[in-house]
Scaffold this active site. Structure first.
Site, PDB file in Angstrom:
ATOM      1  N   GLU A 111       0.025  -7.294   2.798  1.00 23.51           N
ATOM      2  CA  GLU A 111      -0.060  -6.626   4.110  1.00 23.51           C
ATOM      3  C   GLU A 111       0.274  -7.178   5.325  1.00 23.51           C
ATOM      4  OE1 GLU A 111      -4.258  -5.156   4.285  1.00 23.51           O
ATOM      5  OE2 GLU A 111      -3.851  -3.573   2.678  1.00 23.51           O
ATOM      6  N   THR A 158      -1.458   2.356  -8.173  1.00 25.18           N
ATOM      7  CA  THR A 158      -2.715   3.235  -8.706  1.00 25.18           C
ATOM      8  C   THR A 158      -2.112   4.260  -9.641  1.00 25.18           C
ATOM      9  OG1 THR A 158      -4.041   2.804  -7.002  1.00 25.18           O
ATOM     10  CG2 THR A 158      -4.605   4.396  -8.305  1.00 25.18           C
ATOM     11  N   ASN A 168      -1.280   5.405   3.020  1.00 22.89           N
ATOM     12  CA  ASN A 168      -1.574   6.354   1.961  1.00 22.89           C
ATOM     13  C   ASN A 168      -2.759   7.129   2.039  1.00 22.89           C
ATOM     14  OD1 ASN A 168      -1.890   6.906  -0.959  1.00 22.89           O
ATOM     15  ND2 ASN A 168      -2.003   4.873  -1.427  1.00 22.89           N
ATOM     16  N   SER A 184       0.790  -1.223  -0.018  1.00 21.96           N
ATOM     17  CA  SER A 184      -0.224   0.043  -0.008  1.00 21.96           C
ATOM     18  C   SER A 184       0.776   1.202   0.078  1.00 21.96           C
ATOM     19  CB  SER A 184      -1.000   0.074   1.165  1.00 21.96           C
ATOM     20  OG  SER A 184      -1.513   1.172   1.339  1.00 21.96           O
ATOM     21  N   GLY A 185       0.746   1.972  -0.974  1.00 17.41           N
ATOM     22  CA  GLY A 185       1.287   3.404  -0.824  1.00 17.41           C
ATOM     23  C   GLY A 185       2.619   3.135  -1.823  1.00 17.41           C
ATOM     24  N   GLY A 221      -1.632  -4.792  -2.222  1.00 18.59           N
ATOM     25  CA  GLY A 221      -0.142  -5.314  -1.994  1.00 18.59           C
ATOM     26  C   GLY A 221      -0.364  -6.159  -0.736  1.00 18.59           C
ATOM     27  N   SER A 272      -5.587   5.569  -0.573  1.00 18.60           N
ATOM     28  CA  SER A 272      -5.338   4.051  -0.789  1.00 18.60           C
ATOM     29  C   SER A 272      -6.503   3.501  -1.286  1.00 18.60           C
ATOM     30  CB  SER A 272      -5.187   3.560   0.676  1.00 18.60           C
ATOM     31  OG  SER A 272      -4.869   2.272   0.639  1.00 18.60           O
ATOM     32  N   SER A 273      -6.338   2.309  -2.362  1.00 16.94           N
ATOM     33  CA  SER A 273      -7.056   1.855  -3.046  1.00 16.94           C
ATOM     34  C   SER A 273      -7.870   0.789  -2.064  1.00 16.94           C
ATOM     35  CB  SER A 273      -6.942   1.158  -4.185  1.00 16.94           C
ATOM     36  OG  SER A 273      -5.997   1.923  -5.101  1.00 16.94           O
TER      37      SER A 273
END
Ligand code: ATP
Ligand code: MG
Length: 1045
Positions: free
Chosen positions: A388, A111, A156, A106-107, A386, A159-160
């Protein structure tokens, strides 16, 4: 050149395959050095590693897009555009479906990377109204999905919170036709709960910040975030993020995609309902039975929700505070405790939101989908959460990590395993590279019989007491000896002391590291149950969109079958995704997050190293280095590079492999760089491939020049030949024309010459004759010329037409005098004729009389000249007017020629007496003037002749025939004032009536016959004579003297 240098720069190689020595440290160091130089992209072969710069770099400009357009992948600096271009060209030119797998935690920038890929493809594919519309729709799906699916997390700010796979579909020309979006596992728990420092989904904040007062009123919302329980009753604006502006962007995007205003309103209404559900408060109350029950504390919010969705508040309240339980054939309504009530409320909110998100994705798909029947190529872009590893990992982390494990499996299978297997297949010498195959972990999770997910489903469906403990116990039994599974129990069995693993947890050794999962909530999350009363209540709402989200709420469709569990659904969708990805040519973008603080220029080695490990980058590089960077079937290879050798160009007659061997032998690459497989050629280093490509490009230029040159030559030749043909035709025609003209000229000249010659000959022969006649001819000519001139002059100077005008121009030459005279008389006669023609008959008669008079008397009698002035009146008496002459008038009647008073000379005495004289056509009458009675009537036939003197007197002697009766008295001597007229008229009358002229004597002496005999009359001019009348004197019986003036 810059790219090549960058790739080969020993301190910071652009392609990690070229790393020397290859160690984790050197790899890390290279990434760090490149990061420091702002080179955030690095290759491992054709895999792109992207390190999030956390700042905007000037490497995404339109110029950069142009630079990477149709580039040679290895010839330019590593860039995400290069991989996008490679994938797009492979799709367009080689007809191979592509997928771009973007992974990272994440981050890390997944995206952003997916957006860069999409925008690059949109920029390089062709333009046109329809294509632009499709591109715009595809790109605009991002702001909408991000508003509903992204949230700020500690890692993020954007974040998605869902996985996204987007298939962009192209036609054979590479123009985008549309696409399909698949979404995976929205983190719906965030709707009802999020930790401090994070936020709920962006849409809630955007709606409150950007919605107009009217919209908020319509949605029954307050602008203040602090009012809403699901937003933790706190304001949480993000620095650098304008929620209001993003809301408008999102609305615009929806419009572009094709959402109707009604759809947007419905969507926002449902969003508002979710937000408001969080404010529905329950409190405990006790029923009469003593059972604890819950009830709505503030009905206002519930009331508003129901108004928004068109539902009876009683129904929703009942559904929130109680539950219908079916026991055998009975249905029992049980009350819910307050926690149960809240659980139901939150479950409802989560379900509404996640189903709304699914609806949103489907709605976008409806707009961007491609009409069936079109042949298409597909480029899939996968942007999925991603790996985690948190402090406390639950069911969602488990699912997410399972997905990442599967993606890693694809990566391993496609890049590593597949690679090695291919070498074996192709019979190439290969030293196997150690790599970790994670299928054992995937199997541990997804095995349909004894995988963790299968066990979880089994526990969820099992009747009896079900809780996480039994589930964990089952796992412990099943995987007691599994290498990648551990829990407190298995550790104990292996006598391992590990305080970091709590009781309620199990740990999986993922490829990316060990993750400890707490089983609490696994069953509940997996079941993902929503009380049927709630779904039925939602279905009962009049709000079409909301109602459509809960089809199972339809009482007609009540099914006792439990819905598929979340784990099962996710496994199925991951399986579909994997199948989809396997069918395409993969391209990898591996995103790395350089620091935890989202700061620019900070590179935390430990953090990056961890990611290098779990992304398997070292293994990736090792395989690349041990193996061959490039391989291709002999056929396409030869087709692509055959122009590099004259032996294989333009056609190679033998087999493809022989052709490739001949070609590469000629190019003299080091032998270790090449390997010839059964069906493919393998090239070890990208360098060699790059050289090969470079030579090809140079050769292509040469060939293009050759083709151009040949074509230009051909075009010019054809043009020249055409021009030449035209020129020949034109010159032939021209020459013909010139010759024809020349011939005509010659013919004319020949004729002239002939004529001259003939003339000359004839003239010579006839010269004599010419000479003799020449003077006459000349004279004739001159004569005619003079005559012509004279006549022309005459015509110009004709004298006036007046009859009395006798002028006439003199003749210019003597020889013309006669003619001139003749002309003059002709002219005069003609003039007179003209004059005559216009005379009246009376005038004509008068003039004739005058003419006659002139013939009779002119130059004979003096009186004549006096008479010229006197008009011949004829009637001097006024017979008609005077009644006294009535009798005479009767005698004369129409035949009257002249009436006048005359004097009659007495024959005897010579005295004169007046008498009236009437001359008619038949008679001459003498009458007494007083009585007006005819005294003498003479027939004209009796008149023999008339005598007059030469002088200017009016004396006349009328000689009668002897036969006449009247003549017995003898001739009459008369004196008339109009003698000339009288005699003339008499003469004319005789001519007219008797066709005989009057014999007229003009003499000084004449003889008259009287009764008594002849008398000689002598006329004497004397002064004694009376001025008016002559004096007659009788001289004897036979003589009479007449004295006249
Ligand atoms: N290429 C880049 N250039 C500049 N900034 C970037 C780039 N890539 C990412 N970032 C920054 O990093 C942030 C996080 O990126 P992104 O949202 O793409 O991460 P992610 O991998 O999708 O995370 P998640 O899994 O949480 O969705 C972005 O908001 C942006 O600020
Ligand atoms: Mg993301």
């Amino acid at each position: 050149m810059e790219a090549t240098t960058s790739l080969l720069d020993a301190d910071a190689v652009g392609d990690l395959v070229l790393l020397d020595p290859l160690t984790e440290e050197s790899l890390l160091q290279t990434l760090r050095e490149r990061f420091r130089r702002s080179d955030i992209y690095t290759y491992i072969g054709n895999v792109v590693i992207s390190v999030n710069p956390y700042r905007s770099l000037p490497i995404y400009t339109p110029e950069k897009v142009q630079e990477y357009r149709n580039c040679n992948f290895f010839a330019v600096k590593p860039h995400i555009y290069a991989i996008a271009d490679d994938a797009y060209r492979s799709l367009r030119d080689r007809d191979r479906d592509q997928c771009i797998l973007i992974t990272g935690e994440s981050g890390a920038g997944k995206t952003e990377a997916s957006k860069l890929v999409m925008s690059y493809v949109a920029a390089v594919c062709s333009k046109g109204e329809e294509v632009d519309r499709v591109k715009e729709q595809l790109l605009q799906s991002n702001p909408v999905l991000e508003a509903f699916g992204n949230a700020k997390t500690v890692r993020n700010d954007n974040s998605s919170r869902f996985g996204k796979y987007m298939d962009v579909e192209f036609d054979f020309k590479g123009e985008p036709l549309g696409g399909v979006i698949s979404n995976y596992l929205l983190e719906k728990s965030r709707v009802v709960r999020h930790v401090k420092g994070e936020r709920n989904f962006h849409i809630f904040y955007q709606l409150l910040a950007g919605g107009s007062a009217q919209l908020l009123q319509q949605l029954k919302l307050r602008q203040d975030c602090r009012h809403y329980g699901y937003l933790n009753r706190e304001t949480s604006g993000l620095p650098g993020v304008d929620d209001a502006a993003n809301f408008h962007t999102m609305q615009d995007a929806m419009r572009v995609i094709g959402f109707s205003p009604a759809e947007v309103t419905a969507l926002l209404e449902v969003t508002a309902v979710v937000l408001k559900l969080g404010n529905v408060q329950l409190s405990s109350s006790y029923q009469a039975s003593g059972m604890e029950a819950s009830s709505i504390t503030e009905p206002q919010e519930l009331q508003e929700i129901c108004e928004l969705i068109g539902l009876d508040p009683g129904i929703l309240e009942r559904a929130l505070c109680s539950r219908t339980v079916k026991a055998r054939d009975e249905t029992v309504l049980t009350t819910l405790s307050v926690p149960q009530g809240y659980y139901g409320r939150d479950a409802l909110a989560k379900n509404i939101y996640s189903r709304l998100f699914d609806w949103l994705v489907n709605r976008i798909n409806t707009s961007i989908q491609v009409k069936p029947g079109k042949q298409r190529k597909v480029m899939g872009v996968l942007d999925i959460y991603g790996f985690e590893i948190f402090q406390d990992n639950g069911f969602e982390q488990f699912i997410i990590n399972y997905c990442n494990e599967k993606l890693q499996q694809i990566f391993i299978l496609m890049t590593l395993k597949e690679e090695q297997e291919e070498y074996v297949r192709e019979g190439i010498q290969w030293t196997p590279v150690e790599f970790f195959d994670n299928s054992i972990i995937c199997n541990l999770i997804e095995n349909s019989k004894c995988g963790i997910l299968a066990m979880l489903d089994e526990e969820c469906l099992r009747p009896g007491v079900v809780n996480e403990d039994t589930f964990l116990t089952k796992l412990n039994q099943l995987f007691a000896t599994h290498k990648h599974y551990e829990s407190r129990e298995t550790q104990n069995a292996r006598h391992v002391m590990d305080a970091s693993l709590p009781l309620q947890c199990f740990r999986i050794h993922h490829y990316a590291g060990k993750v400890t999962y707490n089983v609490t909530g696994f069953i509940e999350r997996n079941n993902d149950l929503l009380f049927r009363d709630l779904s039925q209540a939602m279905w009962a709402a009049r709000h079409t969109l909301l109602r459509s989200l809960f089809p199972e709420g339809d009482p007609q469709k009540v099914s006792l079958k439990l819905p598929p569990t979340a784990g099962f659904q996710f496994k199925a969708s991951v399986a579909t995704l994997m199948k989809n990805l396997y069918s395409k040519n993969p391209n990898y973008i591996r995103c790395i997050k350089p620091n935890e603080t989202k700061t620019a220029m900070v590179f935390t080695p430990e953090l990056v190293l961890a990611q290098i490990r779990y992304l398997g980058l070292m293994e990736n590089v090792r395989v690349r280095r041990a193996g061959y960077a490039f391989r291709q079937l002999y056929g396409p290879f030869l087709e692509r590079y055959k122009m590099l050798s004259p032996r294989t160009w333009p056609r190679w007659a033998g087999s493809d492999r022989e052709g490739a061997e001949v070609l590469l032998a000629e190019l003299a690459f080091p032998p270790e760089e090449l390997a010839f497989g059964h069906t493919k050629i393998f090239i070890r280093s990208p360098r060699t491939l790059f050289d090969l490509e470079g030579s090809r490009q140079a050769r292509v230029v040469q060939l293009a020049v050759l083709i151009q040159k040949t074509f230009r030559g051909w075009r010019c030749r054809t043009q020249y030949q055409l021009m030449r043909k035209s020129q020949i035709i034109i010159s032939a025609w021209f020459r013909g024309h010139v010759q024809k003209n020349k011939y005509k000229q010659m013919k004319r000249s020949a004729l002239v010459i002939q004529a001259y010659a003939r003339g000359w000959k004839v003239r010579r022969a006839y010269r004599r004759y010419f000479r003799s006649a020449a003077s006459a001819c000349l004279a004739n000519f001159i004569y005619r010329r003079l005559v012509q001139k004279f006549l022309m002059g005459l015509r110009r100077n004709l004298p006036p037409l007046a009859v009395l005008d006798r002028t006439w121009p003199p003749a210019p030459y003597k020889f013309l005098a006669e003619a001139n005279q003749e002309l003059r008389s002709i002219f005069y006669r003609w003039k007179c004729k003209k004059y005559r023609e216009q005379l009246t008959p009376q005038r004509r008669a008068l003039l004739q009389a005058k003419l006659c008079a002139s013939e009779l008397f002119k130059d004979k009698k003096k009186l004549y000249s006096k008479s010229l002035q006197q008009p011949f009146q004829g009637e001097y008496l006024g017979l008609t007017q005077n009644p006294k002459y009535q009798k005479l008038h009767a005698v004369a009647k129409d035949k009257l020629v002249m009436a006048d008073t005359v004097r009659k000379v007495n024959r005897a005495s010579g005295k004169t007496v007046p008498r009236l004289l009437l001359l008619t056509t038949e008679h001459l009458v003498l009458a007494d003037p007083k009585a007006a009675q005819p005294k003498t009537v003479l027939s004209l036939g009796d008149i023999r002749s008339v005598s007059v003197t030469r002088f200017s007197d009016g004396f006349l002697a009328l000689h009668l025939k002897e036969t006449s009766a009247v003549g017995s008295k003898g001739d009459f001597l008369l004196v008339s004032d109009h003698l000339i007229e009288l005699v003339t008229r008499l003469h004319q009358t005789l001519l007219d009536t008797r066709a005989q002229a009057l014999p007229l004597h003009i003499a000084d002496q004449f003889s008259t016959r009287f009764q008594k005999g002849d008398v000689a009359v002598t006329v004497v001019e004397s002064a004694k004579a009376g001025s008016d009348v002559p004096v007659c004197k009788k001289r004897g019986s036979h003589k009479m003297e007449v004295l006249v003036h």
